[in-house]
Design a protein around this motif. Structure first.
Motif, PDB file in Angstrom:
ATOM      1  N   SER A 171     -43.201   1.547  21.606  1.00  0.00           N
ATOM      2  CA  SER A 171     -44.543   1.747  22.113  1.00  0.00           C
ATOM      3  C   SER A 171     -44.455   2.687  23.277  1.00  0.00           C
ATOM      4  N   ASP A 172     -44.629   3.891  22.936  1.00  0.00           N
ATOM      5  CA  ASP A 172     -44.600   5.021  23.844  1.00  0.00           C
ATOM      6  C   ASP A 172     -45.188   4.734  25.224  1.00  0.00           C
ATOM      7  N   GLY A 173     -44.321   4.688  26.191  1.00  0.00           N
ATOM      8  CA  GLY A 173     -44.764   4.624  27.586  1.00  0.00           C
ATOM      9  C   GLY A 173     -45.289   3.278  28.069  1.00  0.00           C
ATOM     10  N   LYS A 174     -45.422   2.303  27.179  1.00  0.00           N
ATOM     11  CA  LYS A 174     -46.066   1.063  27.630  1.00  0.00           C
ATOM     12  C   LYS A 174     -45.051  -0.010  28.016  1.00  0.00           C
ATOM     13  N   ILE A 175     -43.771   0.240  27.724  1.00  0.00           N
ATOM     14  CA  ILE A 175     -42.759  -0.766  28.042  1.00  0.00           C
ATOM     15  C   ILE A 175     -42.088  -0.355  29.369  1.00  0.00           C
ATOM     16  N   PRO A 176     -42.059  -1.270  30.356  1.00  0.00           N
ATOM     17  CA  PRO A 176     -41.415  -0.905  31.627  1.00  0.00           C
ATOM     18  C   PRO A 176     -39.963  -0.477  31.380  1.00  0.00           C
ATOM     19  N   SER A 177     -39.535   0.561  32.116  1.00  0.00           N
ATOM     20  CA  SER A 177     -38.225   1.141  31.804  1.00  0.00           C
ATOM     21  C   SER A 177     -37.077   0.153  32.016  1.00  0.00           C
ATOM     22  N   ASP A 178     -37.258  -0.830  32.918  1.00  0.00           N
ATOM     23  CA  ASP A 178     -36.132  -1.758  33.129  1.00  0.00           C
ATOM     24  C   ASP A 178     -35.976  -2.748  31.976  1.00  0.00           C
ATOM     25  N   ILE A 179     -36.950  -2.808  31.086  1.00  0.00           N
ATOM     26  CA  ILE A 179     -36.836  -3.712  29.930  1.00  0.00           C
ATOM     27  C   ILE A 179     -36.202  -2.993  28.738  1.00  0.00           C
ATOM     28  N   LEU A 180     -36.360  -1.689  28.695  1.00  0.00           N
ATOM     29  CA  LEU A 180     -35.835  -0.925  27.547  1.00  0.00           C
ATOM     30  C   LEU A 180     -34.314  -1.067  27.432  1.00  0.00           C
ATOM     31  N   PRO A 181     -33.785  -0.874  26.221  1.00  0.00           N
ATOM     32  CA  PRO A 181     -32.325  -0.899  26.086  1.00  0.00           C
ATOM     33  C   PRO A 181     -31.699   0.151  27.005  1.00  0.00           C
ATOM     34  N   ASP A 182     -30.508  -0.138  27.519  1.00  0.00           N
ATOM     35  CA  ASP A 182     -29.797   0.857  28.315  1.00  0.00           C
ATOM     36  C   ASP A 182     -28.618   1.390  27.495  1.00  0.00           C
ATOM     37  N   SER A 183     -27.797   2.213  28.135  1.00  0.00           N
ATOM     38  CA  SER A 183     -26.676   2.831  27.415  1.00  0.00           C
ATOM     39  C   SER A 183     -25.751   1.774  26.800  1.00  0.00           C
ATOM     40  N   ASN A 184     -25.513   0.698  27.577  1.00  0.00           N
ATOM     41  CA  ASN A 184     -24.617  -0.345  27.053  1.00  0.00           C
ATOM     42  C   ASN A 184     -25.192  -1.028  25.823  1.00  0.00           C
ATOM     43  N   ASP A 185     -26.503  -1.253  25.859  1.00  0.00           N
ATOM     44  CA  ASP A 185     -27.149  -1.918  24.709  1.00  0.00           C
ATOM     45  C   ASP A 185     -27.022  -1.066  23.442  1.00  0.00           C
ATOM     46  N   VAL A 186     -27.320   0.232  23.569  1.00  0.00           N
ATOM     47  CA  VAL A 186     -27.274   1.057  22.352  1.00  0.00           C
ATOM     48  C   VAL A 186     -25.837   1.220  21.878  1.00  0.00           C
ATOM     49  N   LEU A 187     -24.907   1.280  22.848  1.00  0.00           N
ATOM     50  CA  LEU A 187     -23.500   1.400  22.448  1.00  0.00           C
ATOM     51  C   LEU A 187     -23.050   0.139  21.710  1.00  0.00           C
ATOM     52  N   SER A 188     -23.465  -1.018  22.194  1.00  0.00           N
ATOM     53  CA  SER A 188     -23.082  -2.263  21.505  1.00  0.00           C
ATOM     54  C   SER A 188     -23.640  -2.260  20.086  1.00  0.00           C
ATOM     55  N   ALA A 189     -24.892  -1.784  19.926  1.00  0.00           N
ATOM     56  CA  ALA A 189     -25.488  -1.734  18.582  1.00  0.00           C
ATOM     57  C   ALA A 189     -24.697  -0.781  17.703  1.00  0.00           C
ATOM     58  N   LYS A 190     -24.322   0.364  18.265  1.00  0.00           N
ATOM     59  CA  LYS A 190     -23.574   1.350  17.477  1.00  0.00           C
ATOM     60  C   LYS A 190     -22.231   0.766  17.021  1.00  0.00           C
ATOM     61  N   LEU A 191     -21.544   0.102  17.956  1.00  0.00           N
ATOM     62  CA  LEU A 191     -20.228  -0.449  17.604  1.00  0.00           C
ATOM     63  C   LEU A 191     -20.343  -1.528  16.524  1.00  0.00           C
ATOM     64  N   LEU A 192     -21.401  -2.312  16.626  1.00  0.00           N
ATOM     65  CA  LEU A 192     -21.617  -3.367  15.630  1.00  0.00           C
ATOM     66  C   LEU A 192     -21.846  -2.755  14.236  1.00  0.00           C
ATOM     67  N   ILE A 193     -22.672  -1.718  14.191  1.00  0.00           N
ATOM     68  CA  ILE A 193     -22.962  -1.062  12.905  1.00  0.00           C
ATOM     69  C   ILE A 193     -21.694  -0.380  12.380  1.00  0.00           C
TER      70      ILE A 193
END
Ligand code: PGA
Length: 258
Positions: A171-193
């Motif tokens: 949801s473009d722009g409506k989610i506070p940035s501190d709630i969004l996934p960070d680099s570690n979150d996306v990296l964990s998802a990538k490693l899992l996949i």
């Protein structure tokens, strides 16, 4: 591996003319040779957008497809129809399709098989479907991977683009940035996949499979998601409707060293 940016226009813009204006602003605003760009307009605008994209390196994608080739399926669009429109990519299993149209991972699996058969590339969305982030942000991904990859020919599995797209981050722009996934979150998802893929097609092929992120990507946060040990690209909704910002993201991604 070439990075990829997929623009998911969702049910926008309002008219063919607006779609053509947006596509041409993007076409004439970019210089990239090193990032793959895919625009996914609504079905009814695809032909016009394709005309604009001719003689450019920008590719055409769709936001959905049905798995049957033809027949009595009122309201549906088939893989051959998409191919005939010059489409090369198809977003499958977007969280909005799951939330509003009750698409299941079994449905997505059938669609993946149909799209791969036609040599188009499916960009398949995975991730937690809840609207609010849980503490285990990667919840369910392994199970989802197991279902969507059933009966997919092994030699084609690395053609799929896997999109880590948690529903709560969209949801473009409506989610506070501190709630969004960070680099570690996306990296964990990538490693899992990647771990899952390695167990089916081996480490080498798994490492050549594109894994990207989608959810409230903008000019400020894209650097958190794309990069050497991060994702191979992004799927962008809202920001892809604003040509200037979208082009800025492309330029940022192009300059990220991998
Ligand atoms: P958004 O959409 O960029 O507007 O959050 C992302 C998506 O469609 O996955």
């Amino acid at each position: 591996m070439k990075k990829i940016i997929i623009a998911n226009w969702k049910m926008n813009p309002r008219s063919r003319q607006d779609a053509m204006n947006l596509a041409s602003a993007i076409k004439f605003g970019i210089e990239t040779r090193s990032v793959e760009i895919v625009l996914c307009p609504p079905f009814v605008f695809m032909e016009k957008v394709k005309q604009i994209l001719n003689q450019s390196e920008i590719l055409l994608g769709a936001q959905n497809v049905f798995h049957e080739i033809k027949g009595t399926f009122t309201g549906e669009i088939s893989v051959p129809m998409l191919k005939d429109s010059g489409c090369e990519y198809v977003i499958l299993g977007h969280s909005e399709r799951k939330r509003y149209f009750h698409e299941s991972f079994e449905d997505i699996n059938k669609k993946i098989i149909a799209v791969l058969k036609s040599d188009m590339i499916p960009a398949v969305c995975l991730g937690d479907d809840s609207i609010i982030a849980k503490s285990d942000k990667l919840d369910g991904i392994e199970e989802q991977l197991g279902i969507i990859s059933r009966n997919v020919p092994k030699e084609k599995l690395n053609k799929i683009i896997f999109v880590y797209e948690p529903a709560w981050a969209i949801s473009d722009g409506k989610i506070p940035s501190d709630i969004l996934p960070d680099s570690n979150d996306v990296l964990s998802a990538k490693l899992l996949i990647q771990k899952f893929l390695a167990s089916v097609i081996g480490k080498k092929k798994a490492s050549t499979t594109r894994i990207i992120y989608g959810g409230s990507v903008n000019t400020k946060n894209v650097k958190n998601y794309v990069g050497k040990n991060l994702m191979d690209g992004v799927l962008i909704g809202g920001t892809s409707l604003r040509a200037k910002e979208f082009i800025k993201i492309i330029n940022i991604v192009e300059n990220i060293k991998c």
